[in-house]
Design a protein around this motif. Structure first.
Motif, short mmCIF file in Angstrom:
data_model
loop_
_atom_site.label_atom_id
_atom_site.label_comp_id
_atom_site.label_asym_id
_atom_site.label_seq_id
_atom_site.Cartn_x
_atom_site.Cartn_y
_atom_site.Cartn_z
N CYS A 9 -7.95 -35.58 30.93
CA CYS A 9 -7.74 -34.15 31.17
C CYS A 9 -6.97 -33.52 29.99
O CYS A 9 -5.84 -33.92 29.69
CB CYS A 9 -6.97 -33.93 32.47
N PHE A 11 -5.50 -30.60 29.73
CA PHE A 11 -4.24 -29.94 30.04
C PHE A 11 -3.15 -30.94 30.43
O PHE A 11 -1.97 -30.70 30.17
CB PHE A 11 -4.44 -28.86 31.10
N CYS A 12 -3.52 -32.07 31.04
CA CYS A 12 -2.52 -33.14 31.25
C CYS A 12 -2.00 -33.62 29.90
O CYS A 12 -0.80 -33.92 29.77
CB CYS A 12 -3.12 -34.30 32.04
N HIS A 51 -1.55 -32.38 38.11
CA HIS A 51 -2.99 -32.20 37.98
C HIS A 51 -3.65 -31.92 39.33
O HIS A 51 -3.56 -32.75 40.24
CB HIS A 51 -3.65 -33.44 37.36
N HIS A 101 -8.33 -28.54 35.40
CA HIS A 101 -6.90 -28.64 35.74
C HIS A 101 -6.49 -27.20 36.00
O HIS A 101 -6.67 -26.34 35.12
CB HIS A 101 -6.15 -29.25 34.54
ZN ZN Z 1 -4.85 -32.41 34.26
#
Ligand code: ZN
Ligand code: AMP
Length: 117
Positions: A9, A11-12, A51, A101
């Motif tokens: 991910c 954005f993670c 998340h 996300h």
């Molecule tokens: Zn994420």
């Protein structure tokens, strides 16, 4: 488990600091950073650090953090001195969601059409 960081991910990875972003705000539960492909003079993304695939899933699982995202959207608008602005949660690929996300787009600084495209 729901809310846990996902290896694949984007954005993670930003939350973890593994991918750089232009941060404008951070709280215990959220991060706000400038969109890499801005659609207006102000285009900031507010994301939860946890998340969840979209805003509704976040709100169902962790409503207090969903509220944090909304409050931070307002704080971004205040920091950017926006009198009017739009908060958008694209949900599903047919609506333009490309990162799964949860994230709020805070968009302002230009005139806007209603209904949106
Ligand atoms: Zn994420
Ligand atoms: P959405 O299409 O609603 O899922 O929004 C994802 C947003 O993330 C898009 O507006 C992209 O321009 C933005 N984006 C993608 N990669 C990055 C990145 N590395 N840093 C900042 N914004 C990004």
């Amino acid at each position: 488990m729901a809310g846990e960081p996902q290896d694949d991910c984007l954005f993670c990875k930003i939350v973890a600091g593994h991918i750089p972003a232009t941060l404008v705000r951070e709280t215990e539960t959220t991060v706000a950073f400038r969109d890499i492909n801005p659609q207006a003079p102000t285009h900031v993304l507010v994301i939860p650090k946890v998340h969840h695939p979209d805003a509704a899933a976040l709100a169902a699982a962790e409503p207090a953090i969903a509220a944090d995202v909304l409050r931070e959207a307002g704080e971004v608008a205040r920091d950017e001195k926006l009198e009017s602005y739009r908060v958008v949660f694209n949900t599903g690929s047919g609506a333009g969601q490309t990162v799964f996300h949860a994230h709020a787009h805070v968009i302002g600084g230009r005139g806007m059409q209603w209904p949106p495209g």
